[in-house]
Design a protein around this motif. Structure first.
Motif: not given
Ligand code: FRU
Length: 479
Positions: A401-417
């Protein structure tokens, strides 16, 4: 008119002017004005009470009041009059965060009275003390004054969480020691007005933060868990990516002893917006946690609508095989309208799920043994992408939402399944993703504009088998 009445009047005047493009259908938010931390979560006289840090005069943080709502099921909330206003000498600049207990049939709120000693906003000259307010009916509160002063040399001393265990009252308080390290102080109480210092329950080591806010301490399964919100931990790759963190330290504790076998601090949520969680016991004993679904210093586009801040969904905490799990509370199912399903199928490229979603729950089972795609996931409009990267088993939540100054990611690793399950709650300005039955959660605010709310699934570089997919429209739950 007193300060409380002035706050209520300001709120009543602002409420009809509120915009609703982003206002949640099923997350508690202030009727107007500002909200931060959940406070005083408690079951009292047959219903749930949630209080929160509130500024009724503005969409910005300011002299803190305690907003108030009640619920029969932690899902459907009814707003109540403002419970506390900064109107006594000890709390003249804010009734800061705290907790609630039931004592002798009364509802007791234990909170921090905050005063600026220098300039307003100058954190280096403050006075913080713990205060008590009580109520017979759970709606109108009488302040009982200061119950605990800070130890010598400590100024940052706030967010009391009180509970009863092993025949005593206990209170944990977040503090900053003279060496600028975060710590949690433990007190033991003969009554809610008589406390003595027990010990430093936990202490930041180098790099673990200069202040630990909003501590909470409870037994669950084989452990005691310290929940807290440290300020000042530096980002490390995907970890600690937000300005401030909230997480848990598992260990062992009994009354009169140290908190031993402390494990490393683990973040509770991997999204962009999760802070100051507080837990409490539901009527049937389940341990439930709710956080503020925002982050200090992030852009908050809802301010233009005259309100700011909301709660996460209540989540049930359990310990299974020594690990903490977080699941949306089962009462949320009461919000489901008529559901839809997909038959099992291979997802190739892209498939439209719904033209426009505002309040929806989805449950998706992906078969990780039948995947040739390099990545797959879900998109909501142009702004939100949830992407599972097969090669490194990581799930990212990207908002743009770059017009709102929000452009980024969050990431998490998931256990092997071999399979992966997502349970997703989309509201007008939030998404919460519970992965593999509570193994990990990501909570983020989102700001789609102009009806940019088309929901699609996608796969890239090949296909992926979708075993089951259910989705439900969700009814509004906020009065
Ligand atoms: C956490 C916090 C608390 C404090 C409150 C003030 O977000 O900084 O430590 O009591 O907010 O609003």
């Amino acid at each position: 008119m007193n300060t409380l009445e002035q706050g209520q009047q300001a709120l009543n005047a602002r409420y009809p002017l509120r915009g609703n493009q982003y206002y949640p259908h099923f997350h508690l938010a202030p009727r107007a004005g500002w909200m931060n931390d959940p406070n005083g979560l408690v079951y009292f006289n047959g219903r749930y009470h949630a209080f929160y840090q509130h500024h009724p005069f503005s969409v910005e943080w300011g002299p803190m009041h305690w907003g108030h709502a009640t619920s029969d099921d932690m899902v459907q909330w009814h707003h109540q009059p403002i419970a506390l206003a900064p109107d006594s000498e000890a709390d003249r600049d804010g009734c800061f965060s705290g907790s609630a207990v039931v004592d002798n049939g009364q509802l007791a709120l234990i909170y921090t009275g905050h005063r600026w000693l220098g300039e307003v906003g100058d954190d280096s000259q403050i006075c913080e003390v713990q205060c008590l307010a009580t109520s017979q009916d759970g709606i109108t509160f009488t302040k009982q004054g200061v119950i605990l002063q800070p130890p010598a040399g400590i100024m940052h001393f706030r967010d009391p969480k009180v509970w009863h265990e092993a025949g005593s009252w206990w209170m944990v308080i977040g503090a900053r020691d003279p060496q600028q390290r975060g710590q949690v102080l433990l007190y033991r109480g003969e009554s809610l007005t008589s406390w003595r210092f027990d010990r430093v329950l936990a202490q930041a080591k180098v790099g673990e933060g200069y202040m630990w806010e909003c501590p909470d301490f409870f037994k669950l399964g084989q452990h005691h868990y310290l929940l807290c919100s440290p300020q000042g931990i530096a980002a490390q790759g995907d970890r600690f990516a937000n300005l401030f963190q909230s997480g848990i330290i598992a260990g062992h504790w009994s009354a009169g002893s140290d908190f031993t076998d402390q494990q490393v601090f683990k973040e509770l949520d991997h999204g962009h917006d999760f802070y100051a969680p507080q837990s409490f016991a539901a009527a049937d004993g389940r341990r439930i946690a709710i956080a503020w679904m925002d982050m200090w210093e992030s852009p908050m586009p809802t301010k233009s609508e005259g309100w700011c801040g909301c709660f996460t969904l209540p989540r049930e905490l359990t310990e299974e095989k020594g690990q903490l799990r977080q699941r949306p509370i089962r009462e949320l199912q009461n919000l489901r309208g008529e559901g839809s399903n997909w038959p099992p199928q291979l997802l190739i490229e892209e498939k439209l799920l719904q033209e426009s979603v505002e309040a929806t729950e989805l449950s998706i089972h992906w078969d990780l043994q039948r995947v040739s795609a390099t990545a797959f996931g879900l998109k909501l409009g142009q702004g939100l992408t949830l992407r599972y990267q097969v090669a490194n088993r990581s799930l990212s939540l990207t908002r743009d939402y770059s017009t709102e100054g929000l452009a980024d990611s969050r990431r998490v690793e998931i256990s092997d399944a071999t399979a992966m399950q997502w349970q997703i709650y989309i509201d007008r300005s939030s998404v919460e993703v519970f992965i593999n039955d509570g193994e990990a959660v990501l909570s983020s605010r989102i700001y789609p504009t102009g009806g940019d709310r088309q929901l699609k699934l996608f796969s890239q570089g090949g296909d992926v088998a979708v075993d089951t997919l259910h989705y439900w429209p969700l009814r509004s739950a906020i009065e």
